[in-house]
Structure formats: C-alpha cells, structure tokens
Design an enzyme around this catalytic site. Structure first.
Site, PDB file in Angstrom:
ATOM      1  N   SER A  45     -16.609   0.195  -0.870  1.00 51.94           N
ATOM      2  CA  SER A  45     -15.640  -0.903  -0.758  1.00 51.94           C
ATOM      3  C   SER A  45     -16.050  -2.000  -1.727  1.00 51.94           C
ATOM      4  O   SER A  45     -17.244  -2.270  -1.910  1.00 51.94           O
ATOM      5  CB  SER A  45     -15.644  -1.455   0.665  1.00 51.94           C
ATOM      6  OG  SER A  45     -15.072  -2.748   0.672  1.00 51.94           O
ATOM      7  N   GLN A  83     -13.080   1.475  -4.039  1.00 48.77           N
ATOM      8  CA  GLN A  83     -11.873   0.892  -3.428  1.00 48.77           C
ATOM      9  C   GLN A  83     -11.762  -0.573  -3.810  1.00 48.77           C
ATOM     10  O   GLN A  83     -12.750  -1.301  -3.810  1.00 48.77           O
ATOM     11  CB  GLN A  83     -11.964   1.032  -1.897  1.00 48.77           C
ATOM     12  CG  GLN A  83     -10.864   0.313  -1.125  1.00 48.77           C
ATOM     13  CD  GLN A  83     -11.252  -1.091  -0.712  1.00 48.77           C
ATOM     14  OE1 GLN A  83     -12.423  -1.378  -0.488  1.00 48.77           O
ATOM     15  NE2 GLN A  83     -10.272  -1.988  -0.625  1.00 48.77           N
ATOM     16  N   TYR A 101      -9.712  -4.353  -3.196  1.00 48.27           N
ATOM     17  CA  TYR A 101      -8.732  -5.255  -2.605  1.00 48.27           C
ATOM     18  C   TYR A 101      -8.125  -6.063  -3.755  1.00 48.27           C
ATOM     19  O   TYR A 101      -8.540  -5.952  -4.911  1.00 48.27           O
ATOM     20  CB  TYR A 101      -9.404  -6.188  -1.592  1.00 48.27           C
ATOM     21  CG  TYR A 101      -9.617  -5.553  -0.240  1.00 48.27           C
ATOM     22  CD1 TYR A 101      -8.590  -4.885   0.416  1.00 48.27           C
ATOM     23  CD2 TYR A 101     -10.853  -5.638   0.405  1.00 48.27           C
ATOM     24  CE1 TYR A 101      -8.777  -4.316   1.662  1.00 48.27           C
ATOM     25  CE2 TYR A 101     -11.050  -5.077   1.661  1.00 48.27           C
ATOM     26  CZ  TYR A 101     -10.013  -4.421   2.283  1.00 48.27           C
ATOM     27  OH  TYR A 101     -10.198  -3.867   3.516  1.00 48.27           O
ATOM     28  N   THR A 121      -6.177  -0.643  -1.902  1.00 48.76           N
ATOM     29  CA  THR A 121      -5.803  -0.736  -0.486  1.00 48.76           C
ATOM     30  C   THR A 121      -4.549  -1.590  -0.325  1.00 48.76           C
ATOM     31  O   THR A 121      -4.497  -2.738  -0.777  1.00 48.76           O
ATOM     32  CB  THR A 121      -6.973  -1.313   0.332  1.00 48.76           C
ATOM     33  OG1 THR A 121      -8.046  -0.369   0.269  1.00 48.76           O
ATOM     34  CG2 THR A 121      -6.599  -1.536   1.784  1.00 48.76           C
ATOM     35  N   HIS A 162      -6.019   1.920   8.699  1.00 48.40           N
ATOM     36  CA  HIS A 162      -7.218   1.082   8.598  1.00 48.40           C
ATOM     37  C   HIS A 162      -8.098   1.241   9.845  1.00 48.40           C
ATOM     38  O   HIS A 162      -8.781   0.310  10.269  1.00 48.40           O
ATOM     39  CB  HIS A 162      -6.828  -0.384   8.388  1.00 48.40           C
ATOM     40  CG  HIS A 162      -7.747  -1.131   7.465  1.00 48.40           C
ATOM     41  ND1 HIS A 162      -7.538  -1.213   6.113  1.00 48.40           N
ATOM     42  CD2 HIS A 162      -8.904  -1.821   7.682  1.00 48.40           C
ATOM     43  CE1 HIS A 162      -8.510  -1.934   5.552  1.00 48.40           C
ATOM     44  NE2 HIS A 162      -9.357  -2.303   6.484  1.00 48.40           N
ATOM     45  N   ARG A 165      -7.901  -1.328  12.741  1.00 43.55           N
ATOM     46  CA  ARG A 165      -8.522  -2.650  12.591  1.00 43.55           C
ATOM     47  C   ARG A 165      -7.548  -3.735  12.163  1.00 43.55           C
ATOM     48  O   ARG A 165      -7.923  -4.895  12.063  1.00 43.55           O
ATOM     49  CB  ARG A 165      -9.676  -2.586  11.581  1.00 43.55           C
ATOM     50  CG  ARG A 165     -10.867  -1.827  12.109  1.00 43.55           C
ATOM     51  CD  ARG A 165     -11.875  -1.552  11.008  1.00 43.55           C
ATOM     52  NE  ARG A 165     -12.592  -2.711  10.537  1.00 43.55           N
ATOM     53  CZ  ARG A 165     -13.726  -3.178  11.057  1.00 43.55           C
ATOM     54  NH1 ARG A 165     -14.260  -2.574  12.104  1.00 43.55           N
ATOM     55  NH2 ARG A 165     -14.327  -4.229  10.546  1.00 43.55           N
TER      56      ARG A 165
HETATM   57  C1  LIG Z   1     -16.544  -1.988   9.283  1.00 45.50           C
HETATM   58  C2  LIG Z   1     -15.361  -1.514   8.524  1.00 45.50           C
HETATM   59  C3  LIG Z   1     -15.029  -2.124   7.344  1.00 45.50           C
HETATM   60  C4  LIG Z   1     -13.933  -1.656   6.602  1.00 45.50           C
HETATM   61  N1  LIG Z   1     -13.681  -2.225   5.384  1.00 45.50           N
HETATM   62  C5  LIG Z   1     -12.729  -1.688   4.585  1.00 45.50           C
HETATM   63  C6  LIG Z   1     -12.591  -2.132   3.246  1.00 45.50           C
HETATM   64  O1  LIG Z   1     -13.339  -2.977   2.771  1.00 45.50           O
HETATM   65  N2  LIG Z   1     -11.595  -1.574   2.509  1.00 45.50           N
HETATM   66  C7  LIG Z   1     -10.753  -0.601   2.995  1.00 45.50           C
HETATM   67  O2  LIG Z   1      -9.865  -0.126   2.281  1.00 45.50           O
HETATM   68  N3  LIG Z   1     -10.901  -0.134   4.257  1.00 45.50           N
HETATM   69  C8  LIG Z   1     -11.876  -0.644   5.049  1.00 45.50           C
HETATM   70  N4  LIG Z   1     -12.056  -0.147   6.308  1.00 45.50           N
HETATM   71  C9  LIG Z   1     -11.198   0.941   6.791  1.00 45.50           C
HETATM   72  C10 LIG Z   1     -11.790   2.293   6.432  1.00 45.50           C
HETATM   73  O3  LIG Z   1     -11.762   2.531   5.048  1.00 45.50           O
HETATM   74  C11 LIG Z   1     -11.004   3.446   7.090  1.00 45.50           C
HETATM   75  O4  LIG Z   1      -9.643   3.319   6.758  1.00 45.50           O
HETATM   76  C12 LIG Z   1     -11.149   3.487   8.609  1.00 45.50           C
HETATM   77  O5  LIG Z   1     -12.430   3.076   9.037  1.00 45.50           O
HETATM   78  C13 LIG Z   1     -10.904   4.919   9.081  1.00 45.50           C
HETATM   79  O6  LIG Z   1     -10.833   5.004  10.459  1.00 45.50           O
HETATM   80  P1  LIG Z   1     -12.057   5.430  11.397  1.00 45.50           P
HETATM   81  O7  LIG Z   1     -12.945   4.231  11.439  1.00 45.50           O
HETATM   82  O8  LIG Z   1     -11.409   5.702  12.698  1.00 45.50           O
HETATM   83  O9  LIG Z   1     -12.740   6.618  10.798  1.00 45.50           O
HETATM   84  C14 LIG Z   1     -13.142  -0.589   7.082  1.00 45.50           C
HETATM   85  C15 LIG Z   1     -13.489   0.021   8.283  1.00 45.50           C
HETATM   86  C16 LIG Z   1     -14.582  -0.412   8.996  1.00 45.50           C
HETATM   87  C17 LIG Z   1     -14.943   0.303  10.271  1.00 45.50           C
END
Ligand SMILES: Cc1cc2nc3c(=O)[nH]c(=O)nc-3n(C[C@H](O)[C@H](O)[C@H](O)COP(=O)(O)O)c2cc1C
Length: 422
Positions: free
Chosen positions: A130, A151, A153, A181, A301, A304
């Site tokens: 990321s 990746q 932003y 993203t 995501h 989240r």
């Molecule tokens: C702690 C954390 C930080 C994340 N930060 C980013 C990020 O910086 N950029 C992004 O595209 N997705 C981010 N994501 C999403 C993940 O890339 C991914 O889409 C997601 O965790 C997948 O689902 P799962 O946690 O159920 O495996 C983040 C996820 C978590 C858990």
C-alpha cells in the site's frame, strides 16, 4: 522432466516453509490465528487490523456470503491435490493467492510490510504494497523483486504531482502491477480503531503504553523496526519527518477516489499492467476495461468502508461475465481459507487476495506468520480443488456451485426503476 525442474526452480519455493507442520498443529485454520493474535500484540494493534466499519457487520456479511456458497462434487475419477500455478498479467505465480495492500500493517506488527513481502517472494505469490504502508516502494520491491505490486491512493494536489512521482518510482523498481484504489471516496469511521485511540494520529496515551509494555514480543519487534510510519510518503513531507507529521501531510495531499478521467491519465503514464481496485458493479468493470485497464479487482475493502456495501463475492459472477476475457479478475474481502479461494476461482476470479488474515498471522506468529499463512492457504486450496475433482485451478470453473447471494444486476436495476416510478 529436466524442463519441469528448471521451470519449478524459476518459480521459486514450492515446498512449505520448514516450520509448517509445527505451526499447522497449533493453528490449523485462520480462526486459530485470529484467536491468538490479540494475545501477542497491544489491543490497539489488534483492533486496528481487525476492525470493520461501524459495528463490523460488513465483515460479517462478507464471511456469511462465502459460507453460503456450496459446491457439489462429482466422484469416480482419479484426483490428487493439483498444482496451483497460475499466470497473471503474463507472469507465472505459484498460486492464485496474493497479499492485499494494507496501510499501517506495521501498527499491527512493526516490520510487517517487509515480512509479508519476503514471504510472498519466497512462495512466488503476488505481494501488494500500500502507498500508506510502513516500507518504501524501494524497500518492498527489493524484498519481493519478482512479485511486487503497488497500490496507490489519490494524491490529487498540484495536479497529481506526488501521484505521478509515485508512478515514476514504481516504474523505476519494475513493479509488476499498479493498482488504483477506487473505493475510498470518503473517510468513514471504524469504531474499534477509533475507540482504541488511532483514528486521528498515532500518539500513544497511558493505556496504549501499558498495552505495549505487556506485549514483549511486539515491543521487541518495535525496537528492531522502529515506529510505524507511512514510509513511501515520508520524503514528500520533509526528510526526517515524524509519524504524525507524515500523517498530517498525507491527509492534506491525499483523498477522494480517482475519477475515470484520472484513471485514464494514470493509464497513459504507467507503462505496465494496471488494475482498478474496489470495483463492485459490472458497469464500472466495463468502464475500466474500456479505458485500457488490464485487471479489475473486485473488493469492498474488507468491510472497512461502510457496512451496507455488497459482499464482493456476490458481485463477482456479474463482474466476471461483464469483462469476459478482456481483463484479469481479482477478488478480495472475506477470504479466510483456501476453500474460499476455490469458491472465488469457481465463480470467475483469476486470483484471490487476503488482507486481515495476514495481520492475524503476523500477530499470532511474528516473523514467520505471513509465510505460514501463504502455505496454509496453498495447502487448503489444493485440498479443496482435489475434493471437487479439479485437476487444475482452471477446472474450478467447472464446479457445480450454489451461490444464493449472487447479484443479478439486470434485475437490481429493474427493481430500482419500478420503485422510482411510484
Ligand atoms: C489494516 C488494513 C489496511 C488497509 N489499507 C488499505 C490500503 O491502504 N489500500 C487499499 O487499497 N486497501 C486497503 N485495505 C483493504 C485491503 O486491501 C483488502 O481490500 C481487504 O483487507 C480484503 O478483505 P479481508 O481483510 O477480508 O481479506 C486495508 C485493509 C486492512 C485490513
């Protein structure tokens, strides 16, 4: 035979890491890793990595959507757990399982980014850094030279000056894929992260310091790797900038989701393979393909952003049908086992990615966590493919599958129109 051996060598390690059997007894599935994780790391670390938006029902929906998918096998043919190598964007990987980009994994375990990068390189599976990760693009690419994806932003200020510089840096380290993203148009609240004291800046209060002091393994990782920070962005803020200065800087310069017009501009700048991450609607997938995007990453995501988002796995069949052979289809959000990967492959994904479970793994097992989880996923994937009679990853698509949550976007739009007429 000789050719096969040479090909295997080129692909890297295909055998599980040396402690696989030992850890497998202790952590037979990811549920065990998740249970152990909070015992090794400060509460704020666990909460940051494990939380969803709001009250976490988005995560629950993702998991329930996977659990509802059932496969009916046919028997009577010889099968063994099949090989799981795949080709993605013209490159061979040892398995259709990758590490999703995560901002701040070093909050969960100091040094986690590089541990994940090295584990992915060893196993030859995709590793996505990321832009908000705790290692620089250059450090992560050096740790995972064959499998490094980046990746981004949206760094929109000054006509995307930083955004385009990040593209230049990715090009310089030969990133295999660039992911933009799309699914963070706004900042939302993750309640457990907020309550743990992390929503705004990293300023440990007395409770957080206590949580660190009672977790000596984590503290030792902190001593070895230093404070968590957005390493890739640090150089733009100020050489030597501290954690909170970088956070404040990032917030000023970064935000909103890429528009299609911007996606096109990045497409024109970036010479390699490009994917858009966070797609749920097949019409958006079609739009991306029309702009020359090589892959569509179906994701909500990981639950989240907001809880009401559709589980990505329920959108996958429609997205896969919409893009057909014109683009590679990746999926994440809810993967907790190799069996889930099989479900995703059966429904049209070319590869599946996991986020949170890698944080559980690194919290539960420290440095060896990511390598163990990759091997666990591969082991489970091979077993589940074998059980449904698939001789390869591609054959997963022949499975007889029930998917009650699959969304029929044609019908969904009809319903909306009818409602609108009332
Ligand atoms: C702690 C954390 C930080 C994340 N930060 C980013 C990020 O910086 N950029 C992004 O595209 N997705 C981010 N994501 C999403 C993940 O890339 C991914 O889409 C997601 O965790 C997948 O689902 P799962 O946690 O159920 O495996 C983040 C996820 C978590 C858990």
């Amino acid at each position: 035979m000789h050719d096969m051996t040479a090909k295997k060598a080129a692909l890297g390690a295909t055998t599980p890491h040396r402690n696989f059997a030992k850890y497998h007894k202790l952590f037979p599935t990811t549920a065990w890793l998740r249970r152990k994780a909070p015992k090794n790391v400060p509460l704020f670390s666990f909460e940051y990595g494990d939380t969803g938006a709001g009250n976490d029902t988005g995560i629950a929906h993702n998991w329930a959507a996977f659990d509802a998918i059932k496969i009916t096998p046919r028997y009577g043919v010889v099968v063994t757990p099949p090989p799981v190598e795949v080709e993605l964007f013209g490159r061979r990987y040892n398995a259709p399982i990758g590490i999703a980009p995560m901002g701040g994994p070093s909050l969960v375990w100091p040094g986690a980014d590089i541990l994940m990068a090295k584990a992915a390189q060893r196993a030859r599976v995709p590793y996505t850094l990321s832009v908000a990760g705790g290692a620089t693009i250059e450090q992560a690419a050096a740790a995972a030279p064959d499998v490094f994806w980046l990746q981004l932003y949206r760094f929109w200020r000054d006509e995307h000056k930083i955004g385009f510089d990040l593209v230049r840096r990715a090009q310089a380290v030969d990133a295999k894929v660039l992911a933009l993203t799309l699914d963070v148009p706004v900042r939302t609240t993750r309640s457990r992260e907020t309550y743990a004291g992390l929503a705004h800046e990293f300023r440990p209060n007395a409770r957080m310091i206590y949580e660190m002091l009672v977790r000596p393994k984590w503290l030792w990782a902190l001593v070895r790797n230093g404070y968590p920070r957005f390493a890739t962005i640090a150089q733009y803020a100020r050489p030597g900038a501290g954690t909170n200065e970088i956070i404040a800087y990032a917030r000023q310069h970064m935000g909103g989701a890429f528009t299609w017009e911007e996606v096109k501009r990045y497409r024109d700048k970036w010479k390699g393979k490009m994917v858009v991450k966070g797609v749920l609607h097949p019409a958006d997938a079609e739009k991306a393909v029309a702009l020359g995007i090589d892959g569509v990453w179906v994701s909500n995501h990981g639950g989240r952003q907001i809880e009401a988002l559709t589980p990505s796995i329920d959108c996958l069949p429609a997205v896969a049908a919409a893009v057909g052979k014109k683009a590679t289809v990746l999926l994440d959000s809810g993967i907790r086992s190799g069996q889930d990967v099989t479900r995703a492959l059966a429904l049209g994904a070319d590869a599946a990615f996991a986020g949170k479970s890698f944080l559980w793994a690194v919290a539960a097992l420290g440095d060896e966590g990511p390598a163990h989880l990759i091997d666990l996923y591969i082991d489970e994937l091979r077993a589940s493919l074998g059980q449904i009679g698939a001789h390869s990853v591609a054959e997963a698509r022949k499975a007889t599958i029930q998917h009650p949550g699959a969304i029929d976007f044609g019908k969904a739009s009809v319903l909306r129109t009818r409602r609108g007429k009332k």
